[in-house]
Design a protein around this motif. Structure first.
Motif, mmCIF file in Angstrom:
data_model
loop_
_atom_site.group_PDB
_atom_site.id
_atom_site.type_symbol
_atom_site.label_atom_id
_atom_site.label_comp_id
_atom_site.label_asym_id
_atom_site.label_seq_id
_atom_site.Cartn_x
_atom_site.Cartn_y
_atom_site.Cartn_z
ATOM 1 N N ALA A 137 3.309 -5.992 -0.231
ATOM 2 C CA ALA A 137 2.252 -4.920 0.135
ATOM 3 C C ALA A 137 1.120 -4.082 -1.064
ATOM 4 C CB ALA A 137 2.870 -3.662 0.612
ATOM 5 N N LEU A 138 1.943 -4.180 -2.331
ATOM 6 C CA LEU A 138 0.566 -4.014 -3.333
ATOM 7 C C LEU A 138 -0.049 -5.081 -3.991
ATOM 8 C CD1 LEU A 138 3.343 -2.270 -5.164
ATOM 9 C CD2 LEU A 138 1.631 -0.744 -4.443
ATOM 10 N N VAL A 139 0.779 -6.105 -3.780
ATOM 11 C CA VAL A 139 0.344 -7.830 -3.743
ATOM 12 C C VAL A 139 -1.352 -7.216 -3.133
ATOM 13 C CG1 VAL A 139 -0.174 -9.557 -4.431
ATOM 14 C CG2 VAL A 139 1.568 -8.361 -5.227
ATOM 15 N N LEU A 140 -1.018 -7.493 -2.196
ATOM 16 C CA LEU A 140 -2.239 -7.820 -0.912
ATOM 17 C C LEU A 140 -3.151 -6.577 -1.285
ATOM 18 C CD1 LEU A 140 0.058 -8.628 1.870
ATOM 19 C CD2 LEU A 140 -1.388 -10.261 1.513
ATOM 20 N N ALA A 141 -2.474 -5.511 -1.082
ATOM 21 C CA ALA A 141 -3.922 -4.528 -1.759
ATOM 22 C C ALA A 141 -4.461 -4.917 -2.540
ATOM 23 C CB ALA A 141 -3.048 -2.694 -1.480
ATOM 24 N N ASP A 142 -4.171 -5.319 -3.868
ATOM 25 C CA ASP A 142 -4.537 -4.806 -5.036
ATOM 26 C C ASP A 142 -5.809 -6.098 -5.139
ATOM 27 O OD1 ASP A 142 -4.903 -4.987 -7.753
ATOM 28 O OD2 ASP A 142 -4.672 -6.528 -7.783
ATOM 29 N N TYR A 143 -5.202 -7.411 -4.062
ATOM 30 C CA TYR A 143 -6.004 -8.489 -3.842
ATOM 31 C C TYR A 143 -7.557 -8.507 -3.359
ATOM 32 C CZ TYR A 143 -7.547 -13.248 -2.500
ATOM 33 O OH TYR A 143 -8.624 -13.851 -1.736
ATOM 34 N N VAL A 144 -6.788 -7.547 -1.828
ATOM 35 C CA VAL A 144 -7.842 -7.150 -0.683
ATOM 36 C C VAL A 144 -9.083 -6.294 -1.312
ATOM 37 C CG1 VAL A 144 -8.034 -6.905 1.585
ATOM 38 C CG2 VAL A 144 -6.159 -8.440 1.040
ATOM 39 N N GLY A 145 -7.961 -5.334 -1.922
ATOM 40 C CA GLY A 145 -9.119 -4.260 -2.331
ATOM 41 C C GLY A 145 -9.020 -3.469 -3.878
ATOM 42 N N ASP A 146 -9.557 -5.483 -4.792
ATOM 43 C CA ASP A 146 -9.997 -4.578 -5.740
ATOM 44 C C ASP A 146 -9.281 -3.751 -6.658
ATOM 45 O OD1 ASP A 146 -11.461 -5.690 -7.865
ATOM 46 O OD2 ASP A 146 -13.411 -4.875 -7.546
ATOM 47 N N GLY A 147 -7.912 -3.445 -6.238
ATOM 48 C CA GLY A 147 -6.587 -2.988 -6.684
ATOM 49 C C GLY A 147 -6.577 -1.882 -5.302
ATOM 50 N N VAL A 148 -5.666 -1.574 -5.929
ATOM 51 C CA VAL A 148 -4.720 -0.916 -5.067
ATOM 52 C C VAL A 148 -5.555 0.598 -4.004
ATOM 53 C CG1 VAL A 148 -2.687 0.470 -3.811
ATOM 54 C CG2 VAL A 148 -2.283 -1.544 -5.566
ATOM 55 N N SER A 149 -6.468 1.280 -5.089
ATOM 56 C CA SER A 149 -6.863 2.473 -4.330
ATOM 57 C C SER A 149 -8.443 2.235 -3.525
ATOM 58 C CB SER A 149 -7.724 2.886 -5.225
ATOM 59 O OG SER A 149 -8.274 2.752 -6.473
ATOM 60 N N GLY A 150 -9.073 0.868 -3.727
ATOM 61 C CA GLY A 150 -9.819 0.679 -3.079
ATOM 62 C C GLY A 150 -8.675 0.083 -1.151
ATOM 63 N N PHE A 151 -7.797 -0.700 -1.417
ATOM 64 C CA PHE A 151 -7.239 -0.982 -0.664
ATOM 65 C C PHE A 151 -7.427 -0.021 0.071
ATOM 66 C CE2 PHE A 151 -3.900 -2.102 2.447
ATOM 67 C CZ PHE A 151 -3.818 -4.035 2.779
ATOM 68 N N VAL A 152 -6.501 1.282 0.231
ATOM 69 C CA VAL A 152 -5.785 2.521 0.727
ATOM 70 C C VAL A 152 -6.793 3.557 1.253
ATOM 71 C CG1 VAL A 152 -5.318 4.908 0.053
ATOM 72 C CG2 VAL A 152 -3.712 3.269 -0.609
ATOM 73 N N GLU A 153 -8.657 2.950 0.589
ATOM 74 C CA GLU A 153 -9.370 3.438 1.509
ATOM 75 C C GLU A 153 -10.013 2.762 2.429
ATOM 76 O OE1 GLU A 153 -12.301 3.295 -1.883
ATOM 77 O OE2 GLU A 153 -12.278 4.628 -2.842
ATOM 78 N N LYS A 154 -10.018 1.966 1.911
ATOM 79 C CA LYS A 154 -9.975 0.618 3.800
ATOM 80 C C LYS A 154 -8.884 1.090 4.848
ATOM 81 C CE LYS A 154 -11.484 -3.224 1.061
ATOM 82 N NZ LYS A 154 -13.056 -3.395 1.987
ATOM 83 N N MET A 155 -7.686 1.577 4.820
ATOM 84 C CA MET A 155 -6.610 1.841 5.226
ATOM 85 C C MET A 155 -6.966 3.242 5.974
ATOM 86 S SD MET A 155 -2.922 1.133 3.331
ATOM 87 C CE MET A 155 -2.862 1.467 4.718
ATOM 88 N N ASN A 156 -8.098 4.096 5.434
ATOM 89 C CA ASN A 156 -8.384 5.355 6.362
ATOM 90 C C ASN A 156 -9.641 5.095 7.036
ATOM 91 O OD1 ASN A 156 -6.184 7.243 5.296
ATOM 92 N ND2 ASN A 156 -6.741 6.633 2.769
ATOM 93 N N ALA A 157 -10.156 4.455 6.411
ATOM 94 C CA ALA A 157 -11.285 4.212 7.187
ATOM 95 C C ALA A 157 -11.192 4.043 8.358
ATOM 96 C CB ALA A 157 -12.323 3.164 6.119
#
Length: 459
Positions: A137-157
């Motif tokens: 989950a962390l590796v995918l988030a870092d890659y897709v979101g250009d950082g885990v925090s960016g990925f979490v923003e996409k999740m909430n959106a």
């Protein structure tokens, strides 16, 4: 070359069925009927929906904010799939700093042993969903979101886009965070959306998978595997989806089930669990709910397409034809098998008369159905057969204009009557002006004149 070992419990046709079922539009739907569920559930929050009819058949604290644990990874899959076009051919480098802070007792797919190596997004998705890999989950988030925090923003959106008002994600794996929460209802919304995501159900239903150079990955959903836990949780109709567990969250489970064409989605959150007892009540609750639904509920036919709901008079036929109005499609509703027919209310809105010719299937009206004052929906009423016009065009003209003809005749008759009255009145007036015999007698003066003359003549 990667080594694969997959035992897949669902076919591509089932995936299509799940996809289509969620969008079924030909059935009457019901969302608030009391289905009288008598199942005693341990899970704190429960949501059970029939996907064919979109009927919510059981709820228990469905809108209570809960910790979703690793069922969070359903959303992680969605965001990844929608941002990586070619997961088989997209490779990600495993970086130490991305996964180094993971709890060593956290469920993983084993990425820490492959730092600096590349791995495909597809392999990471298997690692995400089968063993519930928090590292994946962390590796995918870092890659897709250009950082885990960016990925979490996409999740909430995405959650906001889907209308999940009681959901907020703080990470892509579901590990405990006081600001990481959802509800049984919101998780159902997210899971239903995921059914349409490519490869989602295929991966969720895979029992084992081995990426090249890795140990074999095993699915943590024991409802899919008759060999797991001595078959204690196996449910032959279960399909996917995702397990979850935290001390703070209890056992969590999101699954679907398909039997005889009826498809359900079930979410159980917050089932109490102890390692000493070691019983997954979320899985037991789910199985009991599915059994109850399949035994007690079903699609009930209220009217068949051949059943007359109303009758309509037909103009321009000689035999006083009555045309049958039937439902355009079968009128069905998802109800308890032993539903109370007295609570069923039918409201027919139909034209009283039509003009021939009529073609089979012509729209005549609508019929709406209620059950216990709850709207189930409505459908069109159409002509059950074709009816030809069997009178002449002149007869049609007369029938269509009979009122105008009668009015015209009345007007003409009145005009004639008035004319006759006028003529009669004129004649009477003329007769009154002509001299009568009395009027023709001489006036006294005239008589005297004549008398005098006569007298003078005799003299």
């Amino acid at each position: 070359m990667r080594i694969f070992k997959k035992i897949t419990a669902v076919s591509a046709s089932l995936v299509m069925l799940l996809t289509l079922a969620a969008a079924s539009a030909d059935l009457f739907t019901v969302r608030a009927v009391d289905f009288y569920c008598d199942v005693d559930t341990v899970s704190q929050a429960v949501y059970l929906e029939n996907l064919n009819s979109q009927a919510v058949v059981y709820e228990k604290e469905a809108d209570k904010q809960m910790y979703p644990a690793s069922t969070t990874k359903i959303m992680t899959f969605i965001i990844t799939a929608e941002n990586v076009a070619e997961p088989d051919d997209t490779y990600v480098t495993i970086e130490q700093e991305v996964i180094e802070e993971l709890d060593p007792e956290s469920t993983v797919m084993g990425l820490s042993q492959h730092i600096g190596e590349e791995i495909s997004v597809t392999d990471l998705l298997y690692g995400l969903m089968l063993p519930s890999g928090n590292d994946a989950a962390l590796v995918l988030a870092d890659y897709v979101g250009d950082g885990v925090s960016g990925f979490v923003e996409k999740m909430n959106a995405k959650a906001a886009e889907l209308g999940c008002e009681n959901t907020h994600f703080a990470n892509p794996n579901g590990l405990y965070d006081s600001e990481h929460y959802s509800t049984a209802r919101d998780m159902a919304v997210i899971a239903k959306y995921a059914l349409n995501v490519p490869k989602f159900m295929e991966i969720c239903n895979t029992l084992t998978y081995t990426p090249e150079g890795y140990d074999e990955l095993h699915n943590t959903n024991y409802m899919l595997d008759p060999a797991a836990e001595d078959g204690m949780y196996y449910y032959q109709y279960a399909k996917g989806i995702k397990t979850g567990y935290l001390d703070e969250a209890g056992k969590c489970l999101v699954t679907s089930s398909s039997k005889d064409g009826e498809i359900y989605l079930c979410v159980c959150l917050g089932a109490d669990y102890t390692f000493e007892e070691n019983i997954n009540y979320a899985m037991l609750d789910t199985a009991k709910l599915y059994d109850w639904a399949y035994d007690s509920l079903g699609l009930q036919t209220i009217f068949s397409p051949e059943e007359s709901v109303a009758f309509v008079d037909v103009k321009y036929v000689r035999d006083g034809k009555k045309l049958s109005a039937v439902p355009e499609t079968a009128v069905t509703a998802f109800l308890p098998n032993n539903y109370d027919n007295d609570l069923l209310k039918v409201d027919v809105s139909c034209t009283e008369e039509v003009e021939a010719p009529v073609t089979k299937g012509d729209l005549l009206g609508t019929v709406s159905i209620k059950y216990d004052d709850l709207d189930l929906g409505e459908t069109n009423l159409v002509a059950a057969e074709s009816v030809e016009r069997n009178i002449s065009e002149f007869e049609v003209f007369i029938m269509e204009n009979i009122t105008h003809i009668i009015i015209a005749m009345i007007v003409i008759a009145l005009l004639i009557f008035i004319i006759l009255l006028l003529i009669s009145s004129a004649k009477r007036s003329k007769r009154s002006e002509e001299p009568t015999p009395e009027n023709r007698r001489p006036k006294p003066e005239q008589q005297n004149k004549h008398s005098n003359k006569k007298h003078r003549y005799k003299e």
